[in-house]
Design a protein around this motif. Sequence first.
Motif: not given
Length: 563
Positions: A333-345, A463-468, A527-531, A547-551
């Motif tokens: 997912e691109t930078s439009s996604h937020s930390w809430m993806e981690i917090v909600k999981s 996942p990649t976007y939050y890895r480092h 893993p590329q995404s939280v999913e 998850s954003a499976k439809h995207r």
Amino acid sequence: MSLKNLLNHHEFGLYEKRLCFLLFLSSIPNIFPTMQVIVNQYTPPHSCDLTKQVKQFGSTTNESLEEFMFNITIPFETNVLSGTKKRSSCNQYNVSLQSIQSFILGKVNSSYFLHQNTSTNIVPCTSFQFQGEEKSAVTEFGLICNQAWQTPLFTTMFMLGMLISSFLGGFISDRIGRKVTFLVFTYAQFVIAFITSFVNNTILYGIMVFLAGASTLVNYAAASVIGSEFVHPDLRSFTYFALGTGYGVGYMLLAPVMYFIRDWRWFMRFAALVGIPYISYIWLIDETPTWLAANKKYKQLRNVLNKISEMNQKQKTREEIMETLSLKTSVMETSSHSWMEIVKSLTMMGRLIIVGFSWLAVSMTYFAISFNSNNLSGDRFMNVFYAGAMELLSVAGCYFFVQYCGRRKSYMISMGVCGISIALSPFATKWNGELVVFISMLSKLMSGLTFALIFIYTLEIFPTYYRHFLLGICSSCARLGGIISPYIIYAGEEGETLAPSLCMAGITLLSVALYIFLPETNGQPLPQSVEDAVKMKGILNFTCFASAKHRRKEETENLKEQL
């Protein structure tokens, strides 16, 4: 797969071998700014300087006046833990020059001083003399005796700098790229080392120590991410092996550098000047395809993939290269996604807490054992060399261990052995002294091995976007472990180590038990995404992540079209 077969694997071509060699070279000079504390804040043996008093008199007939002055002016102090007595290095009896003159002239005898020299007649030394030829910040700024409190304060500032940069470095890496973060912090540590060599007071020194901590090892973490995102999953541990080997080689080189450069200012200048060859890394290191794909930098991604194909001299399509790097079927997912993806999981938050706690436990154990072995006899330079050799052995053991046992099982075995060893150490003291040394070295080897292991595992589980950034959070937990370790190891009263040893062993074994809930990552795609991360098999797999499976299918097709 054996090491030989792995290195001959078709996905480990010239480009990947060159990258591992560059990462190996990049980690060698990291040891100098990281271990500057043992050079800059080295406190050599010292005592009150009686030279001025001696120069005012001639010599006695029975013994030198200097030895006589030392005997009548320097009191004995008792070590609370061992009960041994030694001459004070900070205080002296308030003996007047007139009384010494009276003794020389025969007006009073030595018994006179026995009555005068009492605990109520002790004053701090006004000047000091140091043994050896080392010149450190401690000797130059007088950070001894009533000013010695500043030395651990500077060490704490160094660790706090590392703590803050662990957060910021990961955030910067995930936002602006692995390469930029790696280069900026690599050059920053060299520049800061050079500036530190010119400071002339403790305030400026403290500021530079904090900045040194903030710049140290962020580039090492970034290099770990670069290596893990550039190679086939089966070879990710080899890239860290290259990094760890370079760090161990640098550790061993630290000993001769310390031996030949005894002035702390010139040591810092050396630590800065060794960074000059690394300017070439601006052109030698590329941004990782994983990060470029995650942030939709398709033009740069295309250039990097072409470079990999050309250098490896493989007629492979971009899709084949992407599949090798685990990019074909999963687009982050691109930078439009937020930390809430981690917090909600709940799964990701649970894993973050467990992995962060393991970093704290490993760091606490590693540094506590190191602090507890500071009283080792022998040459201090050879001790540093042996520590570097132990570091190399730990990295080599980690590589072969994780290849055949996996990440999770390796952690549980090594830290399990470490925890049991720590628990047994206070009991072994009553049985055999040599057994204590063996148990301490075994614990140090296992904790060093695990330190290398958790770097690899942390990079593979998030996942990649939050890895480092998540690696930075875990690294911050390690800094906390390093800060509290001295308090744990010295918590016992009058040398009693049972309570702190059992406490440390309990924390270590608890981290082992918690790893049961984590998935095995050996040989798995990053893993590329939280999913993707949640799908990795583990007991802790419940989640409220939407998850954003439809995207996903749309983004995958979009990436293929752009390439």
